[in-house]
Every structure is written in C-alpha cells, then in structure tokens.
Scaffold this motif. Structure first.
Motif, mmCIF file in Angstrom:
data_model
loop_
_atom_site.group_PDB
_atom_site.id
_atom_site.type_symbol
_atom_site.label_atom_id
_atom_site.label_comp_id
_atom_site.label_asym_id
_atom_site.label_seq_id
_atom_site.Cartn_x
_atom_site.Cartn_y
_atom_site.Cartn_z
ATOM 1 N N LYS A 309 0.809 -1.226 0.000
ATOM 2 C CA LYS A 309 0.000 0.000 0.000
ATOM 3 C C LYS A 309 0.843 1.276 0.000
ATOM 4 O O LYS A 309 0.301 2.369 0.010
ATOM 5 N N TRP A 310 2.190 1.120 0.017
ATOM 6 C CA TRP A 310 3.048 2.304 0.024
ATOM 7 C C TRP A 310 3.742 2.430 -1.346
ATOM 8 O O TRP A 310 4.418 1.520 -1.782
ATOM 9 N N ASP A 311 3.607 3.549 -1.981
ATOM 10 C CA ASP A 311 4.225 3.773 -3.290
ATOM 11 C C ASP A 311 5.617 4.365 -3.086
ATOM 12 O O ASP A 311 5.860 5.550 -3.290
ATOM 13 N N ASP A 312 6.559 3.504 -2.631
ATOM 14 C CA ASP A 312 7.890 4.007 -2.308
ATOM 15 C C ASP A 312 9.012 3.213 -2.976
ATOM 16 O O ASP A 312 10.178 3.351 -2.619
ATOM 17 N N GLY A 313 8.670 2.374 -3.945
ATOM 18 C CA GLY A 313 9.699 1.655 -4.682
ATOM 19 C C GLY A 313 10.179 0.362 -4.050
ATOM 20 O O GLY A 313 11.106 -0.275 -4.556
ATOM 21 N N THR A 314 9.568 -0.071 -2.953
ATOM 22 C CA THR A 314 9.949 -1.339 -2.323
ATOM 23 C C THR A 314 9.607 -2.501 -3.256
ATOM 24 O O THR A 314 8.536 -2.525 -3.865
ATOM 25 N N THR A 315 10.513 -3.468 -3.361
ATOM 26 C CA THR A 315 10.301 -4.634 -4.227
ATOM 27 C C THR A 315 10.253 -5.903 -3.395
ATOM 28 O O THR A 315 10.798 -5.965 -2.295
ATOM 29 N N PHE A 316 9.597 -6.934 -3.949
ATOM 30 C CA PHE A 316 9.432 -8.210 -3.253
ATOM 31 C C PHE A 316 9.880 -9.342 -4.171
ATOM 32 O O PHE A 316 9.453 -9.420 -5.318
ATOM 33 N N GLU A 317 10.727 -10.220 -3.639
ATOM 34 C CA GLU A 317 11.224 -11.354 -4.406
ATOM 35 C C GLU A 317 11.068 -12.630 -3.589
ATOM 36 O O GLU A 317 11.072 -12.588 -2.357
ATOM 37 N N PRO A 318 10.932 -13.782 -4.254
ATOM 38 C CA PRO A 318 10.818 -15.048 -3.520
ATOM 39 C C PRO A 318 12.092 -15.334 -2.723
ATOM 40 O O PRO A 318 13.206 -15.081 -3.185
ATOM 41 N N ALA A 319 11.920 -15.866 -1.505
ATOM 42 C CA ALA A 319 13.071 -16.259 -0.685
ATOM 43 C C ALA A 319 13.591 -17.615 -1.152
ATOM 44 O O ALA A 319 12.861 -18.397 -1.775
ATOM 45 N N GLN A 320 14.849 -17.887 -0.870
ATOM 46 C CA GLN A 320 15.461 -19.154 -1.234
ATOM 47 C C GLN A 320 15.298 -20.153 -0.092
ATOM 48 O O GLN A 320 15.324 -19.784 1.078
ATOM 49 N N GLY A 321 15.144 -21.435 -0.430
ATOM 50 C CA GLY A 321 15.047 -22.460 0.606
ATOM 51 C C GLY A 321 14.188 -23.619 0.158
ATOM 52 O O GLY A 321 13.644 -23.638 -0.958
ATOM 53 N N GLY A 322 14.043 -24.617 1.044
ATOM 54 C CA GLY A 322 13.230 -25.782 0.755
ATOM 55 C C GLY A 322 11.746 -25.488 0.882
ATOM 56 O O GLY A 322 11.333 -24.372 1.215
ATOM 57 N N PHE A 323 10.925 -26.505 0.639
ATOM 58 C CA PHE A 323 9.469 -26.321 0.594
ATOM 59 C C PHE A 323 8.943 -25.738 1.893
ATOM 60 O O PHE A 323 8.247 -24.717 1.891
ATOM 61 N N TYR A 343 12.728 -5.594 -0.265
ATOM 62 C CA TYR A 343 13.940 -4.794 -0.420
ATOM 63 C C TYR A 343 13.565 -3.322 -0.497
ATOM 64 O O TYR A 343 12.765 -2.917 -1.349
ATOM 65 N N ALA A 344 14.158 -2.529 0.397
ATOM 66 C CA ALA A 344 13.914 -1.090 0.365
ATOM 67 C C ALA A 344 14.610 -0.474 -0.843
ATOM 68 O O ALA A 344 15.674 -0.947 -1.257
ATOM 69 N N PRO A 345 14.039 0.575 -1.429
ATOM 70 C CA PRO A 345 14.665 1.195 -2.609
ATOM 71 C C PRO A 345 16.008 1.834 -2.301
ATOM 72 O O PRO A 345 16.813 2.046 -3.195
ATOM 73 N N TRP A 346 16.276 2.122 -1.002
ATOM 74 C CA TRP A 346 17.550 2.753 -0.646
ATOM 75 C C TRP A 346 18.610 1.727 -0.264
ATOM 76 O O TRP A 346 19.688 2.075 0.232
ATOM 77 N N GLY A 347 18.338 0.436 -0.485
ATOM 78 C CA GLY A 347 19.340 -0.607 -0.258
ATOM 79 C C GLY A 347 19.695 -0.767 1.201
ATOM 80 O O GLY A 347 18.843 -0.631 2.080
ATOM 81 N N SER A 348 20.944 -1.077 1.495
ATOM 82 C CA SER A 348 21.386 -1.341 2.867
ATOM 83 C C SER A 348 21.691 -0.069 3.640
ATOM 84 O O SER A 348 21.985 -0.117 4.832
ATOM 85 N N GLU A 349 21.657 1.100 2.949
ATOM 86 C CA GLU A 349 21.907 2.366 3.621
ATOM 87 C C GLU A 349 20.591 2.973 4.073
ATOM 88 O O GLU A 349 19.598 2.919 3.368
ATOM 89 N N GLU A 350 20.592 3.562 5.264
ATOM 90 C CA GLU A 350 19.381 4.203 5.763
ATOM 91 C C GLU A 350 19.079 5.458 4.951
ATOM 92 O O GLU A 350 19.988 6.123 4.458
ATOM 93 N N PRO A 351 17.797 5.777 4.801
ATOM 94 C CA PRO A 351 17.467 7.030 4.120
ATOM 95 C C PRO A 351 17.988 8.210 4.917
ATOM 96 O O PRO A 351 18.132 8.144 6.129
#
Length: 356
Positions: A309-323, A343-351
């Motif tokens: 619900k937040w339009d801030d560029g956050t992306t979502f990807e599947p996690a790795q692992g077993g079933f 994943y936040a759009p600003w990466g590992s650095e804080e805004p």
C-alpha cells in the motif's frame, strides 16, 4: 509520603513494602482486577507509582489515590507497556498474589516500562481492553491462565484463548498485532501449562497446531514463548545479565528421568506479513534495508502479488530455501503463505531523513 532511601539510592519504597501494600488491598481472594506500576519519577518516588483497584464493593476502604477507572491511559509517546493478563477464575490459586509475582512486575517497571496487570474474563473483554492502548506501545505481554495444548482458561471450562479459525481469540490477536512495539520487537509469553506441547510441521499439515503456534502465526514478526509441559512458577528461570532483558523468562527447567535438567520453553517467531510492513522510510535500522515477509494465503510462491500500500519503490522477491522453509501456514485456514524478501529502494543504507 516519605520513605527511607531504597534501591538506586532514591526516595523509593523498598520492594517488600510495595508488594506488602498491594497484598494488603488485594488479599488472596482473587478479586484483583488492576495493578499499575510506573517507572520512578526523577528525584524520587511519588504516591501513585503503583495503583490498583478491586471489584465493585471491594473498593471500600481503598484510598482514592490507588483507584483507577477500568481503562488503561491512552498516553502517546510515553514509556512502553508491560501487560500481564491473568484469569478471573483461578480454582487452585496458581495465580494468586505472591511476592514472586510482584517482583516480576517490579522488574519490568525498574527497566522503564509502565506495568499494567488485569484479570480477564474472556477474549472479548481482552480485545476491548487492548484496543485502548496506543499503537506500537506494548513491549511485553503475558497471557496467563490454566491451560492445555489448544487453549488457555480465564473463566470458562471450554477455554477463553483458543485455537480457532475465527472468533474472539483471533480478533484479540489481530488487535494486539498493531499494539506491540516494532523496535525493539514486542514479545509475548504464554504463562500456562503445556500450550507448546506437540506442534511442528506434522500438526500444521493436519491443522492440529498448538496454542503457541497459533498465537505466533497471528502475531507475525514477534517472538512468542510457551512451555511444552505443566510447570510451577518455581521452575521458571530468568535471563541473567548479558543474556538480554533480565525480566524475560529464559527457561522452564525440570529434571528428566536421567537426573539432568531440561529446558521445556519453546519459541515461535513468524515472519512479518508483507502487506503489514511500514513504509521503508520507517524501517528500523536493524533491518538493514531488507526484511523477510510472508505473502498472501494460497499465492503459492508468487511474491509479485503482495498488496503493497506504500508507493515508495519497495520490491518483493521469492526467498530461497526448501518447501517448508519458503511456505508457511501462518494464520491461513487453507493453503500456505509464500516467504518473500522485501527490499527497500535505498538498499542497505538508511534514508537520509527517515520519517518516524
């Protein structure tokens, strides 16, 4: 009212005096409905640093400065709360007022928490009570009562906090989800016998989850702990200095058949629900710009369907692992939730200018 200098060389009443004063009013008749202990005021102790009320007519003889209305204060921005909810009906006196119980409350108070203690009749009453707390204000919650692997009793033989697909317990946990602190993450302890008995993948597949798993599934992102066996409070071991918050339970220690001590405390922590994450600009620094989270029920492994619900560029990807590492039955009546990584759009650095 003046007291001799006590703990921390302040004008504080000794803990034994506090507990004795509460016990004088409460007695051992299970009429207690409220206790409030606040962090010490700068410069000394003031009357009202702990407060309680009794039921109805039992208020006679209780000084007015110890009486409170039947609601918690709605204090925004104050110290976090440590909330203890006890059973209204206690047949064997297992949750009667004791010095150990009072010392547990005082420990949280001495660590900067406002302590609220109340006896509960059922999950509906608890839900109404929790609704009055500010969002993100409860740092620790104890649900106490006699119980078994699927329920916890407050006043009804059939159970008051129980595993159910819908109803008062689930509503209460949904309310609590928004009231627990985010950083540090609020914790929950089920102070009841055998609520962590069984559990695991087998029970999840056959929808026979225990109360620990059920509560943990409905409080994503928060540590929930419970005992797998029946126990007495004398068998509770608390954390030592350097192990974390010394007010938190470290173990339920019992001697096994071989004469050695075994810890029966079990833990459950479910990843946050993706749709409930705050905007990335408000993420705690400890998240480091990425956070595992669970997508919607029955979405298989498709993290692109996260309702963000937040339009801030956050992306979502599947996690790795077993079933069973990437699929959770967390609070789904049917199906699984996929484990994703936000994943936040600003990466590992804080805004540069986080908005809190």
């Amino acid at each position: 009212r003046e007291y001799p200098r006590g703990r921390n060389d302040k004008l504080e009443p000794p803990l034994c005096y506090e507990c004795a004063t509460i016990r004088d009013f409460v007695g051992f008749d299970d009429k207690l409905t409220w206790v409030r202990m606040q962090p010490w005021h700068p410069g000394g102790w003031k009357v009202g640093a702990f407060t309680h009320v009794l039921d109805g007519a039992e208020l006679r003889g209780v000084p007015s400065y110890y009486q409170l209305p039947d609601t918690p204060p709605n204090e925004e921005g104050g110290p976090p709360y440590a909330v203890f909810l006890y059973p209204l009906v206690d047949p064997n006196g297992g949750f009667s007022m004791t010095d150990q119980m009072c010392e547990r409350w005082a420990c949280w108070r001495d660590h900067g928490y406002t302590v609220i203690v109340k006896r509960m009749r059922d999950a509906e009453q608890a839900n109404r009570f929790l609704e009055q707390f500010p969002d993100g204000s409860i740092g620790h919650l104890v649900l106490a009562g006699h119980g078994d692997r699927r329920s916890l009793l407050w006043s009804h033989d059939g159970g008051d906090v129980m595993v159910e697909s819908s109803g008062p317990t689930k509503n209460m946990l949904y309310t609590l989800r928004g009231k627990l602190t985010l950083e540090p993450s609020g914790t929950v302890f089920l102070d009841s016998c055998a609520t962590a008995k069984g559990g695991g993948v087998f029970d999840a597949v056959f929808r026979m989850r225990n109360l620990l798993d059920y509560v943990g599934n409905n409080l994503p992102g928060h540590l929930v702990e419970a005992s797998a066996v029946s126990f007495s409070h004398k068998e509770m071991e608390f954390k030592a200095q350097g192990e974390g918050n010394v007010c938190e339970v470290k173990g339920i220690m019992q001697t096994n058949a071989w004469g050695t001590m075994k810890n029966h405390l079990k833990q459950r922590i479910t990843p946050h629900f993706c749709e409930d994450l705050p905007p990335s600009s408000n993420w705690p620094s400890s998240w480091g710009g990425e956070m595992p989270c669970l997508g919607g029920c029955r979405e298989d492994h498709d993290c692109s369907k996260v309702e963000w619900k937040w339009d801030d560029g956050t992306t979502f990807e599947p996690a790795q692992g077993g079933f069973f590492e990437t699929r959770w039955e967390s609070n789904c009546n049917i199906g699984w939730r996929p484990l994703c990584v936000a994943y936040a759009p600003w990466g590992s650095e804080e805004p540069e200018e986080p908005q809190y």
